[in-house]
Design a protein around this motif. Structure first.
Motif, mmCIF file in Angstrom:
data_model
loop_
_atom_site.group_PDB
_atom_site.id
_atom_site.type_symbol
_atom_site.label_atom_id
_atom_site.label_comp_id
_atom_site.label_asym_id
_atom_site.label_seq_id
_atom_site.Cartn_x
_atom_site.Cartn_y
_atom_site.Cartn_z
ATOM 1 N N SER A 192 12.822 5.146 9.157
ATOM 2 C CA SER A 192 11.471 4.714 9.508
ATOM 3 C C SER A 192 10.664 5.854 10.107
ATOM 4 C CB SER A 192 11.539 3.571 10.530
ATOM 5 O OG SER A 192 12.074 2.425 9.932
ATOM 6 N N ALA A 213 9.580 7.983 7.346
ATOM 7 C CA ALA A 213 8.491 7.347 6.618
ATOM 8 C C ALA A 213 7.202 7.321 7.431
ATOM 9 C CB ALA A 213 8.887 5.912 6.260
ATOM 10 N N LEU A 221 6.763 5.005 9.766
ATOM 11 C CA LEU A 221 6.539 3.619 10.169
ATOM 12 C C LEU A 221 6.810 3.426 11.644
ATOM 13 C CD1 LEU A 221 8.218 1.911 7.102
ATOM 14 C CD2 LEU A 221 5.782 2.122 7.568
ATOM 15 N N HIS A 277 -0.196 9.610 8.919
ATOM 16 C CA HIS A 277 0.013 8.197 8.573
ATOM 17 C C HIS A 277 0.938 8.097 7.358
ATOM 18 C CE1 HIS A 277 -1.034 4.115 7.161
ATOM 19 N NE2 HIS A 277 -1.249 3.884 8.446
ATOM 20 N N PRO A 278 1.750 7.040 7.308
ATOM 21 C CA PRO A 278 2.686 6.903 6.185
ATOM 22 C C PRO A 278 2.031 7.102 4.820
ATOM 23 C CG PRO A 278 2.996 5.116 7.740
ATOM 24 C CD PRO A 278 1.885 5.954 8.268
ATOM 25 N N LYS A 279 0.800 6.575 4.706
ATOM 26 C CA LYS A 279 0.197 6.630 3.374
ATOM 27 C C LYS A 279 -0.142 8.060 2.989
ATOM 28 C CE LYS A 279 -4.774 5.808 4.285
ATOM 29 N NZ LYS A 279 -4.917 6.169 5.680
ATOM 30 N N ILE A 329 5.011 9.696 0.299
ATOM 31 C CA ILE A 329 6.372 9.217 0.154
ATOM 32 C C ILE A 329 6.323 7.859 -0.517
ATOM 33 C CG2 ILE A 329 7.285 10.381 2.204
ATOM 34 C CD1 ILE A 329 6.742 7.747 3.695
ATOM 35 N N MET A 369 8.843 4.155 -0.733
ATOM 36 C CA MET A 369 10.002 3.556 -0.073
ATOM 37 C C MET A 369 10.428 2.289 -0.799
ATOM 38 S SD MET A 369 10.478 3.110 3.961
ATOM 39 C CE MET A 369 11.782 2.184 4.723
ATOM 40 N N PHE A 425 12.711 -1.090 -0.153
ATOM 41 C CA PHE A 425 13.268 -1.813 0.984
ATOM 42 C C PHE A 425 14.435 -2.686 0.565
ATOM 43 C CE2 PHE A 425 8.955 -0.813 1.987
ATOM 44 C CZ PHE A 425 8.954 -0.507 3.334
ATOM 45 N N GLY A 484 -0.071 0.943 -4.871
ATOM 46 C CA GLY A 484 -0.261 2.213 -4.156
ATOM 47 C C GLY A 484 -1.366 3.037 -4.801
ATOM 48 N N MET A 525 -4.811 1.394 -4.110
ATOM 49 C CA MET A 525 -5.315 1.697 -2.771
ATOM 50 C C MET A 525 -5.822 3.134 -2.679
ATOM 51 S SD MET A 525 -5.225 -0.870 -0.729
ATOM 52 C CE MET A 525 -5.691 -1.979 -2.031
ATOM 53 N N ARG A 526 -5.341 3.956 -3.559
ATOM 54 C CA ARG A 526 -5.791 5.348 -3.536
ATOM 55 C C ARG A 526 -6.956 5.571 -4.492
ATOM 56 N NH1 ARG A 526 -0.886 5.194 -1.821
ATOM 57 N NH2 ARG A 526 -0.180 6.660 -0.238
ATOM 58 N N ARG A 551 4.138 6.095 -8.052
ATOM 59 C CA ARG A 551 3.356 6.938 -7.166
ATOM 60 C C ARG A 551 3.693 8.412 -7.336
ATOM 61 N NH1 ARG A 551 3.207 5.232 -2.205
ATOM 62 N NH2 ARG A 551 2.825 7.439 -1.852
ATOM 63 N N ASP A 567 8.570 -6.217 6.369
ATOM 64 C CA ASP A 567 8.685 -5.174 5.338
ATOM 65 C C ASP A 567 7.431 -5.091 4.474
ATOM 66 O OD1 ASP A 567 11.108 -4.369 6.158
ATOM 67 O OD2 ASP A 567 12.252 -5.160 4.474
ATOM 68 N N LYS A 606 5.090 -2.853 6.093
ATOM 69 C CA LYS A 606 5.544 -1.468 6.005
ATOM 70 C C LYS A 606 5.256 -0.933 4.603
ATOM 71 C CE LYS A 606 9.284 -1.993 9.340
ATOM 72 N NZ LYS A 606 10.753 -2.052 9.473
ATOM 73 N N ALA A 622 3.026 -1.944 2.626
ATOM 74 C CA ALA A 622 1.580 -1.780 2.468
ATOM 75 C C ALA A 622 1.086 -0.536 3.199
ATOM 76 C CB ALA A 622 0.868 -3.021 2.993
ATOM 77 N N ASP A 623 1.688 -0.245 4.352
ATOM 78 C CA ASP A 623 1.341 0.972 5.078
ATOM 79 C C ASP A 623 1.576 2.184 4.187
ATOM 80 O OD1 ASP A 623 0.325 0.355 7.497
ATOM 81 O OD2 ASP A 623 2.247 0.303 8.547
ATOM 82 N N ILE A 624 2.730 2.203 3.556
ATOM 83 C CA ILE A 624 3.085 3.343 2.712
ATOM 84 C C ILE A 624 2.203 3.377 1.469
ATOM 85 C CG2 ILE A 624 4.929 4.275 1.269
ATOM 86 C CD1 ILE A 624 6.875 3.274 3.426
ATOM 87 N N ASP A 625 1.888 2.177 0.949
ATOM 88 C CA ASP A 625 1.032 2.122 -0.235
ATOM 89 C C ASP A 625 -0.407 2.492 0.097
ATOM 90 O OD1 ASP A 625 2.729 1.593 -2.289
ATOM 91 O OD2 ASP A 625 2.641 -0.585 -2.071
ATOM 92 N N GLY A 626 -0.727 2.547 1.377
ATOM 93 C CA GLY A 626 -2.057 3.006 1.753
ATOM 94 C C GLY A 626 -3.060 1.899 1.981
ATOM 95 N N ALA A 627 -2.584 0.656 2.185
ATOM 96 C CA ALA A 627 -3.523 -0.423 2.474
ATOM 97 C C ALA A 627 -3.826 -0.429 3.963
ATOM 98 C CB ALA A 627 -2.917 -1.768 2.052
#
Lengths: 361, 417, 319
Positions: free
Chosen positions: A47, A50, A52, A71-73, A77, A79, A81, A99, A102-103, A150, C214, C217, C219-224
């Protein structure tokens, strides 16, 4: 693709320190497995990588970039789960492309990438479905697809296979290996399953109580475990440990156990370097390094306790010096509990540990 | 309407048991009889008064246990309707005179004509006291417990300071209100009850301007007079600004607080608030009492009575003991001393503790000219759900007095039609 | 073991005892398809007695003359007369409009505040347990108590809220919130929202607890961002609970007159008169149970239509 470097990473929750000064380096395209029992801090470490969870100290570098406050985004990276974490209200296609969505990647480009990934993972027929309509294995593939789409610098897997049944787990393990070989992305993979660690990793970090016990390639970890914890954690059945003393006897050096009544003669090369004679040690030997036979000079004598045929091998547990010792013997051995037995030891693969610290000698 | 045990059955069993009891030794009746009493007392002083009466009753009748239950006034009709329809009537209930017609029409009350006729204290009461609890065919349903005598409380200190005396007409009252109003000081001449319960004063004023809602058995309104009344009354807020702007939502609590805390100079209510106000302002010095001022056509102050009536005859004898006990002079004076509620019994009203107090003189004067509430089935509902909202609409500028009165006339037709 | 999955077979009766043996007869009956209806019968009877009968009784009342204080009029059938009267009853139309305003604004405020509170409580920060109890407190108060409490707080003379607003300079002088038709409804809605938003908090919080962390998490990584996560994860995941909560709350708001009864009694004028209050007053002030019944039936129909349309529109039953 990128390297990953951790420098002195620490994490504590209040007074409880769950990670102590973790240092780690992973080469570009490497496959690092974080292995350990539950509660060892491996998922926390993932985490932190990442982003998080914030680290309490130390640096995380992806490539040359320190990402502590990124920030994670923005860490580039992806992930996967344990729970897959697919968005239940979105179709598989949108899940995989989320992903990118959102970008702000244009729809056409996104669709192309999603389709490519779906083909690679053989889920293109599932694109219109919702995650609720998929089987566990399919969800796992979609979750991986979402990561692949991604095209990240770093893949993070958090126990991705532990929710699958045994057969599927083996299949997906192979799939992940194939994928890694093909894509060549740097991977950090958390698991408590030593088989996954051995089969997948190019580097394995065995962790316990927030400390990396050993960081090496899988074979080294198996052959030359850094301490008794690693030795006991890796391998099934586990490595045998026998307490005793090293002595220089008339017939050469020997390992004397069971209060001096029994001795195991050792050839000079098998002796641990720089260890004084007369000191107590723990001898470690793996079950497959024991064979039936009285011919060899290095022998352990004891009584048979249990005989467990598994098909390809038969596991024999013998009581030697009051301690159970398991030997992996060929099938169809004619042994019965209660009988005396002599086990020859492959002295080229012996491990010695300090009884106090458990460290390898 | 499912009532597994109807009145007839109750009577049959009750009668049977009574018959049986006559044969049994008196000993068996040594236990207490419990009766339920519903009342609408809410304030501390009212409760003190009720407790005083109950304590006197308990020592006079140790065999009867009165279980009092407070039913807030706004919920009273809903509760008793539900009890009549669905079961669970109280043995005795307090009945305000304006509710009698509705309650009797729905069969909520037990005829007490015979018991009252043979009551030893019947002679203590003038016949008129029973008018509001007597049906058109002459049956009497309750005993007056105390009287609500409408009067006015005013700030004697302010009036003296401004050189004013208590107003005797509505015109004088307006002048006094204008003189004493000073919004900058948060002071208003009159505390208008434009919220819950305010309908009574609208009806009273219409009568004071010459439009009684019930006269000689005829139900109706004189449109022009009624409009004049509504215009004058609403004008206190909309035209003259001599009442607090909160008037359209002010109920009993609000007008009392405003007067007690020195925000209004005059307020109309009945004698029952005397004790409560005395707790804040000094009687005879800071505040005094006066009869309700006269309108152009009549001087309208209501004499209302709270009656105690029987709703269930399951414990009729015990219930009757409780009902008539309120006619005892000692009980009546105890209630007056705790609350200010006037005795309905003439004998009690002549008690020295009452006739000797000059602040009670306006009440005695009002007893001479006061009028009973109009009473006919539908009146209470009409005044509450038509008259009050219509009047409020005038207060808030949502309707003209003409429109409001038309609404009242239509509503009245629908209520009695 | 070989027969456990098959029902015990009952061959044709062989003896007289077979024909009358009650155990055998019940056994045979339990093999037929009527058995399940028989098993449902007790609860069906109960529902009929407790739910269906009173409902139908109330409905038939609306087609009758039923004025408790006018026994002279009898209780005969009057057909649709009450409904016809409703069409030309201005109070009905005002009440209908007010009900729409009352319900819509209350629901929106309660939902938004309830959601914010639930999101805050779901963060498991230190102190949230105490905070949760504090936030839920209003809902534990009976409507009557809450109503009187707010009536005092908003009181034009003693009200602490007026005092506060004047002190911070938002208000020049004390305001009689419930005496002004421009603010009476708004003030009542604020009280209602204050009282009932914890209902949403409670349900939404339960729903939030059910969303796997999760997902956030991922979504955080995906950039939302937080707003995208709310829109794309949280709200869709809460859809069923939101729908259930809204329907329950709308029913509650449409049907219960108690708060408005205490705060305004529908006034000033008719500016806060709503259907439930009107039906209540028609029944218990005017004792006109027939017309009150008709008003209730109309409310019932509105609620049915609303629930049906709402479920259709939100597609909450498709999943």
């Amino acid at each position: 693709m990128s390297t990953l470097t951790l420098r002195g990473v620490r994490k504590s929750f209040g007074l409880l320190e769950v990670l102590h000064n973790v240092d780690l380096e992973l080469e570009d395209g490497g496959f690092l497995v974080l292995l350990g029992p539950s509660g060892c801090g491996k998922s926390t470490l993932l985490s932190i990588i990442a982003g998080l969870e914030p680290a309490s100290g130390g640096d995380v570098l992806i490539g040359e970039r320190v990402v502590n406050d990124v920030h994670p985004k923005d860490r580039n990276i992806a992930m996967v789960f344990q729970s897959y974490a697919l968005y239940p209200t979105m179709t598989v296609e949108r899940n995989m492309g989320f992903g990118l969505e959102m970008r702000g990647v244009p729809t056409a480009e996104r669709d192309g990438k999603v389709l490519d990934a779906a083909r690679l993972l053989q889920v293109e027929h599932l694109l219109a479905r919702k995650p609720g309509q998929l089987s566990g294995g399919q969800r796992q593939r979609v979750a991986m697809g979402r990561a692949i789409v991604r095209d990240p610098e770093l893949f993070l897997f958090d126990e991705p296979l532990s929710n699958l049944d045994a057969k599927l787990r083996v299949e997906m393990r192979t799939e992940i290996k194939r994928l890694h070989d093909r894509l060549g992305t740097t991977v950090v993979y958390v698991t408590h399953d030593q088989v996954e660690a051995m089969t997948l990793g190019t580097r394995v970090a065995v962790m316990r109580e927030g400390v990396i016990q050993q960081l090496a390639d899988p074979q080294t970890i198996y052959d030359r475990p850094a301490n008794m914890f690693v030795a006991g954690f890796i391998g099934s059945p586990a490595m045998n440990f026998i307490s005793g003393v090293l002595e220089a006897g008339p017939g050469g050096p020997a390992f004397v156990y069971e209060a001096g009544r029994l001795r195991l003669s050792l050839p000079e090369p098998a002796m641990p370097r720089g260890v004084a004679m007369g000191r107590p040690v723990i001898l470690g030997t793996r079950p497959e390094h024991l064979t039936l036979g009285s011919g060899s000079a290095a022998r352990l004598s004891g009584t048979i306790d249990v005989v467990e045929p598994t098909g390809p091998d038969t596991m024999v547990v013998a009581m030697i010096g009051g301690q159970p010792v398991t030997a992996r013997l060929p099938p169809r051995v004619a042994l019965r509990p209660g009988e005396p037995v002599e086990l020859a030891v492959d002295t080229s693969a012996l491990n010695f540990f300090d009884p106090e610290s458990g460290e390898r000698l | 309407m499912i009532s597994p045990i109807d009145r007839r059955t109750v009577l049959k069993w009750g009668g049977g048991m009574l018959g049986a009891s006559a044969l049994m030794p008196r000993l068996a009746f040594g236990q207490q009889t419990s009766i339920n009493y519903w009342h609408t007392f809410t304030s501390q002083s009212e409760f003190a008064g009720l407790e005083a009466v109950m304590a006197q009753f308990a020592s006079a009748h140790p065999d009867i246990n009165v279980i009092q239950e407070n039913i807030p006034n706004p919920e009273f009709m809903a509760k008793i309707t539900a009890a009549v329809v669905g079961g669970g009537r109280p043995d005795v209930t307090m009945v305000a005179s304006e509710r009698f017609a509705d309650l009797r029409a729905m069969g909520a009350l037990v005829d007490l004509t015979d018991r009252i006729a043979s009551w030893e204290r019947r002679g203590d009461f003038e016949d008129a006291r029973f008018a509001s609890i007597t049906s058109e065919d002459g049956a009497v349903y309750g005993v007056p417990a105390f009287a609500f005598v409408d009067w006015m409380y005013y700030r004697k200190d302010w009036f003296d300071e401004a050189g004013l005396s208590a107003p005797t007409t509505l015109d004088e009252m307006l002048v006094a209100a204008q003189t004493l109003t000073d919004p900058a000081k948060g002071r208003y001449g009159f505390g208008m009850r434009g919220g819950a319960g305010g309908q009574a004063f609208v009806v009273n004023l219409m009568e004071a301007f010459g439009s009684p809602v019930l006269s000689n058995g005829e139900i109706g309104l004189d449109r022009d007079r009624a409009i004049e009344a509504v215009r004058w009354y609403a004008g206190l807020l909309t035209e003259h600004g001599v009442v607090p702007p909160s008037a359209p939502n002010d109920g009993f609590r609000q007008i009392m607080e405003a007067f007690q805390t020195g925000q209004t100079a005059m307020v109309w209510h009945h004698t029952g608030s005397f004790r409560d106000i005395s707790g804040f302002l000094e009687p005879g010095v800071e505040f005094a009492t006066a009869p309700i001022p006269a309108g152009p056509a009549a001087r309208v102050a209501r004499l209302g009575y709270a009656y105690n009536a029987m709703s269930s005859d399951a414990n009729a004898d015990a219930a009757w003991e409780w009902i008539k006990f309120w006619g005892e002079p000692d009980a009546a004076v105890a209630l007056l001393e705790a609350t200010g509620y006037f005795p309905a019994s003439t004998v009690a009203a002549q008690d020295e503790r009452i006739s000797g107090n000059p602040l009670y003189a306006p009440a005695a004067e009002t007893l001479g000219f006061g009028l009973p509430q109009p009473s006919f089935p539908g009146f209470a509902g009409w005044s509450e759900s038509v008259v009050l909202p219509a009047f409020q609409r005038v207060l808030i500028g949502d309707a003209t007095p003409e429109q409001a009165v038309d609404e009242m006339i239509d509503g009245l037709a629908a209520a009695v039609g | 073991m070989s027969r456990t999955f098959l029902p015990a077979p009952y061959g044709p009766p062989r003896t007289v005892w077979d024909r009358i043996n009650p155990v055998r007869l019940i056994g045979e009956l339990s093999e037929t398809r009527y058995w399940m209806y028989l098993l449902l019968l007790p609860s069906a009877l109960l529902i009929t007695a407790v739910v269906l009968y009173p409902t139908l009784y109330g409905m038939q009342m609306s087609f009758r003359e039923m004025r408790l204080n006018r026994p002279d009029l009898g209780t005969g059938f009057v057909g649709l007369r009450h409904y016809e009267r409703m069409l030309s009853d201005p109070v009905f139309w005002v009440s209908l409009r007010n009900t729409a305003v009352w319900v819509t604004f209350s629901i929106v405020i309660e939902f938004v505040v309830g959601l914010i509170a639930a999101l805050a409580l779901n963060r498991n920060l230190p102190g949230t347990k105490v905070l949760a109890v504090l936030i839920l407190l209003p809902y534990f108060l009976p409507n009557v108590v809450a109503g009187h409490m707010w009536a005092l707080m908003l009181d034009p003379r003693l009200g602490v809220i007026n005092d506060l607003l004047v002190r911070i300079g938002l208000l020049e002088g004390y305001k009689a919130w419930f005496a002004d038709p421009g603010t009476a409804m708004a003030a009542a809605i604020v009280v209602e929202a204050w009282h009932s938003f914890p209902f949403f908090t409670l349900l939404l919080l339960a729903g939030l607890k059910g969303i796997p962390t999760d997902l956030y998490k991922a979504a955080d990584i995906d950039g939302a961002g937080p707003f995208a996560q709310l829109r794309l994860i949280t709200l869709p995941m809460l859809r069923t609970i939101i729908a259930a909560a809204v329907i329950l709350r709308v029913i509650g708001l449409v049907n219960s007159p108690d708060l408005l009864l205490i705060l305004t009694s529908g006034g000033p004028g008719r500016s806060t008169q709503v259907l439930s209050l009107y039906a209540f007053q028609t029944a218990y002030r005017d004792f006109n149970f027939g017309y009150a019944g008709a008003l209730s039936v109309v409310m019932f129909v509105f609620l049915m239509v609303f629930a049906w349309a709402y479920i259709r529109i939100t597609k909450v039953n498709q999943e």
